[in-house]
Design a protein around this motif. Structure first.
Motif, PDB file in Angstrom:
ATOM      1  N   LEU A  10     -23.148  37.593 -27.360  1.00 55.19           N
ATOM      2  CA  LEU A  10     -23.393  36.184 -27.662  1.00 55.19           C
ATOM      3  C   LEU A  10     -23.796  35.404 -26.419  1.00 55.19           C
ATOM      4  CD1 LEU A  10     -20.515  35.462 -30.192  1.00 55.19           C
ATOM      5  CD2 LEU A  10     -22.961  35.697 -30.666  1.00 55.19           C
ATOM      6  N   LEU A  11     -23.175  35.700 -25.298  1.00 53.29           N
ATOM      7  CA  LEU A  11     -23.538  35.038 -24.048  1.00 53.29           C
ATOM      8  C   LEU A  11     -24.978  35.356 -23.666  1.00 53.29           C
ATOM      9  CD1 LEU A  11     -22.600  33.347 -21.615  1.00 53.29           C
ATOM     10  CD2 LEU A  11     -21.955  35.505 -20.523  1.00 53.29           C
ATOM     11  N   ALA A  12     -25.370  36.614 -23.798  1.00 61.96           N
ATOM     12  CA  ALA A  12     -26.751  37.002 -23.483  1.00 61.96           C
ATOM     13  C   ALA A  12     -27.730  36.329 -24.433  1.00 61.96           C
ATOM     14  CB  ALA A  12     -26.893  38.513 -23.551  1.00 61.96           C
ATOM     15  N   MET A  13     -27.382  36.235 -25.705  1.00 63.79           N
ATOM     16  CA  MET A  13     -28.261  35.574 -26.671  1.00 63.79           C
ATOM     17  C   MET A  13     -28.412  34.094 -26.358  1.00 63.79           C
ATOM     18  SD  MET A  13     -27.029  37.507 -30.139  1.00 63.79           S
ATOM     19  CE  MET A  13     -27.868  36.408 -31.227  1.00 63.79           C
ATOM     20  N   VAL A  14     -27.332  33.451 -25.963  1.00 67.37           N
ATOM     21  CA  VAL A  14     -27.401  32.029 -25.606  1.00 67.37           C
ATOM     22  C   VAL A  14     -28.263  31.829 -24.368  1.00 67.37           C
ATOM     23  CG1 VAL A  14     -26.027  30.110 -24.705  1.00 67.37           C
ATOM     24  CG2 VAL A  14     -25.238  31.366 -26.711  1.00 67.37           C
ATOM     25  N   VAL A  15     -28.145  32.705 -23.394  1.00 70.17           N
ATOM     26  CA  VAL A  15     -28.955  32.585 -22.176  1.00 70.17           C
ATOM     27  C   VAL A  15     -30.430  32.779 -22.494  1.00 70.17           C
ATOM     28  CG1 VAL A  15     -29.463  33.703 -19.964  1.00 70.17           C
ATOM     29  CG2 VAL A  15     -27.102  33.194 -20.584  1.00 70.17           C
ATOM     30  N   VAL A  16     -30.761  33.822 -23.260  1.00 69.75           N
ATOM     31  CA  VAL A  16     -32.166  34.118 -23.559  1.00 69.75           C
ATOM     32  C   VAL A  16     -32.770  33.040 -24.452  1.00 69.75           C
ATOM     33  CG1 VAL A  16     -33.688  35.727 -24.759  1.00 69.75           C
ATOM     34  CG2 VAL A  16     -31.947  36.594 -23.211  1.00 69.75           C
ATOM     35  N   TRP A  17     -32.127  32.733 -25.566  1.00 70.67           N
ATOM     36  CA  TRP A  17     -32.680  31.738 -26.483  1.00 70.67           C
ATOM     37  C   TRP A  17     -32.621  30.339 -25.889  1.00 70.67           C
ATOM     38  CZ3 TRP A  17     -35.753  33.023 -30.224  1.00 70.67           C
ATOM     39  CH2 TRP A  17     -35.665  34.303 -30.756  1.00 70.67           C
ATOM     40  N   GLY A  18     -31.606  30.049 -25.102  1.00 71.11           N
ATOM     41  CA  GLY A  18     -31.540  28.755 -24.430  1.00 71.11           C
ATOM     42  C   GLY A  18     -32.663  28.587 -23.429  1.00 71.11           C
ATOM     43  N   GLY A  19     -32.964  29.653 -22.694  1.00 66.72           N
ATOM     44  CA  GLY A  19     -34.090  29.597 -21.759  1.00 66.72           C
ATOM     45  C   GLY A  19     -35.406  29.406 -22.476  1.00 66.72           C
ATOM     46  N   LEU A  20     -35.557  30.065 -23.625  1.00 66.31           N
ATOM     47  CA  LEU A  20     -36.784  29.894 -24.404  1.00 66.31           C
ATOM     48  C   LEU A  20     -36.913  28.454 -24.896  1.00 66.31           C
ATOM     49  CD1 LEU A  20     -39.260  31.098 -25.856  1.00 66.31           C
ATOM     50  CD2 LEU A  20     -37.746  31.553 -27.783  1.00 66.31           C
ATOM     51  N   ILE A  21     -35.837  27.902 -25.407  1.00 60.78           N
ATOM     52  CA  ILE A  21     -35.870  26.523 -25.905  1.00 60.78           C
ATOM     53  C   ILE A  21     -36.151  25.541 -24.769  1.00 60.78           C
ATOM     54  CG2 ILE A  21     -34.443  24.703 -26.906  1.00 60.78           C
ATOM     55  CD1 ILE A  21     -33.134  26.925 -28.606  1.00 60.78           C
ATOM     56  N   LEU A  22     -35.512  25.748 -23.625  1.00 61.52           N
ATOM     57  CA  LEU A  22     -35.758  24.849 -22.488  1.00 61.52           C
ATOM     58  C   LEU A  22     -37.193  24.947 -21.987  1.00 61.52           C
ATOM     59  CD1 LEU A  22     -32.470  25.126 -20.416  1.00 61.52           C
ATOM     60  CD2 LEU A  22     -33.319  23.172 -21.706  1.00 61.52           C
ATOM     61  N   SER A  23     -37.754  26.148 -21.972  1.00 64.57           N
ATOM     62  CA  SER A  23     -39.137  26.288 -21.508  1.00 64.57           C
ATOM     63  C   SER A  23     -40.115  25.651 -22.485  1.00 64.57           C
ATOM     64  CB  SER A  23     -39.478  27.756 -21.284  1.00 64.57           C
ATOM     65  OG  SER A  23     -39.434  28.473 -22.494  1.00 64.57           O
TER      66      SER A  23
END
Length: 55
Positions: A10-23
């Protein structure tokens, strides 16, 4: 799966998807550069163009 494995997934998913959303949000806020430094005009000469070397 153990609780620690689920937590790390879940932490990895939040980091990856959060980075995508921020970009995506960053690109929407500043979509394209409109001011460029002077210079860099195209060279439209056909016969006396600069040499192009294959490298």
């Amino acid at each position: 799966m153990s609780a620690s494995a689920v937590f790390l997934m879940l932490l990895a998913m939040v980091v990856v998807w959060g980075g995508l959303i921020l970009s995506v949000l960053a690109v929407r806020a500043h979509p394209e550069r409109t001011d460029f430094p002077p210079g860099g005009e195209d060279d439209l000469r056909e016969d006396d163009a600069p040499l192009e070397h294959d490298t």
